[in-house]
Design a protein around this motif. Structure first.
Motif, PDB file in Angstrom:
ATOM      1  N   HIS A  82     -16.346 -19.709  47.289  1.00 36.78           N
ATOM      2  CA  HIS A  82     -16.461 -21.168  47.184  1.00 36.78           C
ATOM      3  C   HIS A  82     -15.246 -21.742  46.456  1.00 36.78           C
ATOM      4  O   HIS A  82     -14.661 -22.739  46.895  1.00 36.78           O
ATOM      5  N   TRP A  83     -14.848 -21.117  45.365  1.00 38.28           N
ATOM      6  CA  TRP A  83     -13.678 -21.581  44.617  1.00 38.28           C
ATOM      7  C   TRP A  83     -12.418 -21.468  45.465  1.00 38.28           C
ATOM      8  O   TRP A  83     -11.568 -22.354  45.423  1.00 38.28           O
ATOM      9  N   GLN A  84     -12.309 -20.402  46.223  1.00 47.10           N
ATOM     10  CA  GLN A  84     -11.138 -20.235  47.089  1.00 47.10           C
ATOM     11  C   GLN A  84     -11.078 -21.340  48.136  1.00 47.10           C
ATOM     12  O   GLN A  84     -10.008 -21.885  48.430  1.00 47.10           O
ATOM     13  N   GLY A  90      -7.704 -28.248  48.845  1.00 49.32           N
ATOM     14  CA  GLY A  90      -6.965 -29.164  47.980  1.00 49.32           C
ATOM     15  C   GLY A  90      -7.836 -30.005  47.072  1.00 49.32           C
ATOM     16  O   GLY A  90      -7.354 -30.976  46.476  1.00 49.32           O
ATOM     17  N   ARG A  91      -9.112 -29.684  46.939  1.00 49.02           N
ATOM     18  CA  ARG A  91      -9.974 -30.450  46.033  1.00 49.02           C
ATOM     19  C   ARG A  91      -9.608 -30.185  44.579  1.00 49.02           C
ATOM     20  O   ARG A  91      -9.777 -31.054  43.727  1.00 49.02           O
ATOM     21  N   PHE A  92      -9.160 -28.974  44.301  1.00 50.48           N
ATOM     22  CA  PHE A  92      -8.639 -28.615  42.982  1.00 50.48           C
ATOM     23  C   PHE A  92      -7.267 -28.008  43.197  1.00 50.48           C
ATOM     24  O   PHE A  92      -7.013 -27.350  44.195  1.00 50.48           O
ATOM     25  N   SER A  93      -6.383 -28.225  42.218  1.00 51.47           N
ATOM     26  CA  SER A  93      -5.026 -27.705  42.390  1.00 51.47           C
ATOM     27  C   SER A  93      -4.821 -26.364  41.692  1.00 51.47           C
ATOM     28  O   SER A  93      -3.854 -25.673  41.987  1.00 51.47           O
ATOM     29  N   GLU A  97      -8.336 -26.101  36.536  1.00 49.28           N
ATOM     30  CA  GLU A  97      -9.208 -27.247  36.817  1.00 49.28           C
ATOM     31  C   GLU A  97     -10.608 -26.795  37.200  1.00 49.28           C
ATOM     32  O   GLU A  97     -11.597 -27.404  36.794  1.00 49.28           O
ATOM     33  N   ILE A  98     -10.705 -25.737  37.996  1.00 50.11           N
ATOM     34  CA  ILE A  98     -12.022 -25.222  38.406  1.00 50.11           C
ATOM     35  C   ILE A  98     -12.781 -24.714  37.191  1.00 50.11           C
ATOM     36  O   ILE A  98     -13.976 -24.987  37.027  1.00 50.11           O
ATOM     37  N   LEU A 106     -11.159 -19.743  31.366  1.00 53.36           N
ATOM     38  CA  LEU A 106     -10.194 -19.556  32.442  1.00 53.36           C
ATOM     39  C   LEU A 106     -10.049 -18.080  32.816  1.00 53.36           C
ATOM     40  O   LEU A 106      -9.951 -17.746  34.001  1.00 53.36           O
ATOM     41  N   SER A 107     -10.058 -17.194  31.826  1.00 55.55           N
ATOM     42  CA  SER A 107      -9.899 -15.768  32.139  1.00 55.55           C
ATOM     43  C   SER A 107     -11.079 -15.252  32.963  1.00 55.55           C
ATOM     44  O   SER A 107     -10.896 -14.471  33.901  1.00 55.55           O
TER      45      SER A 107
END
Length: 159
Positions: A82-84, A90-93, A97-98, A106-107
């Motif tokens: 889903h994140w990919q 382009g919803r997240f750069s 941000e995700i 983040l890690s």
């Protein structure tokens, strides 16, 4: 069938009609078992003349249910894909941000996003339960981007 027999398991086909604006839809339900109360316990009795197709279909459904368990690994794989897709559309750069949107570190998000790079046959083997690997093993291991190297690492149990 009268109203008082509605919902009783008799082992006979039951037909209900649901009125629709364009006409009625006929639904037929066949329950090839009966529920019998024996003392304080309830017992399911299968008729001896149950069709073989039903027995095979019931076995297939049981196998499908046991194979399609909603495990942590399947949820992590789904989240990674889903994140990919969010990144591809382009919803997240970035993963930063995700991670901020999901409220996780983040890690951890970066480790989970690597699951989207697993080989398709490995994902299928994990889904069917042929590979016994946990989420922590996959996230802890250093999986290569090469699908061949991934197969070798999982076969050797290095993850």
């Amino acid at each position: 069938m009268s109203k008082k027999h509605y919902g009783k398991q008799t082992g006979r086909p039951v037909t209900h009609e649901i009125p629709m604006p364009a006409g009625g839809v006929r639904l037929e339900t066949f329950v090839p078992w009966t529920l019998v109360k024996r003392g304080a316990k309830k017992q399911i009795i299968t008729p001896l003349d149950a069709p073989q197709e039903f027995l095979f279909e019931a076995a297939r459904e049981r196998e499908a249910l046991s194979a399609a368990k909603d495990t942590a690994l399947m949820r992590a794989l789904g989240l990674a894909h889903h994140w990919q897709r969010l990144l591809d559309e382009g919803r997240f750069s970035s993963m930063t941000e995700i991670a901020a949107a999901e409220g996780i570190d983040l890690s951890q998000a970066s480790k989970m996003s690597r699951l989207a790079q697993l080989a398709p046959d490995l994902i299928e083997a994990l889904a069917l339960g042929h590979l016994d690997v946990g989420v922590s093993q996959l996230l802890r291991g250093k999986l290569s981007a090469s699908w061949l190297a991934q197969r070798e690492a999982l076969a050797a149990g290095l993850c």
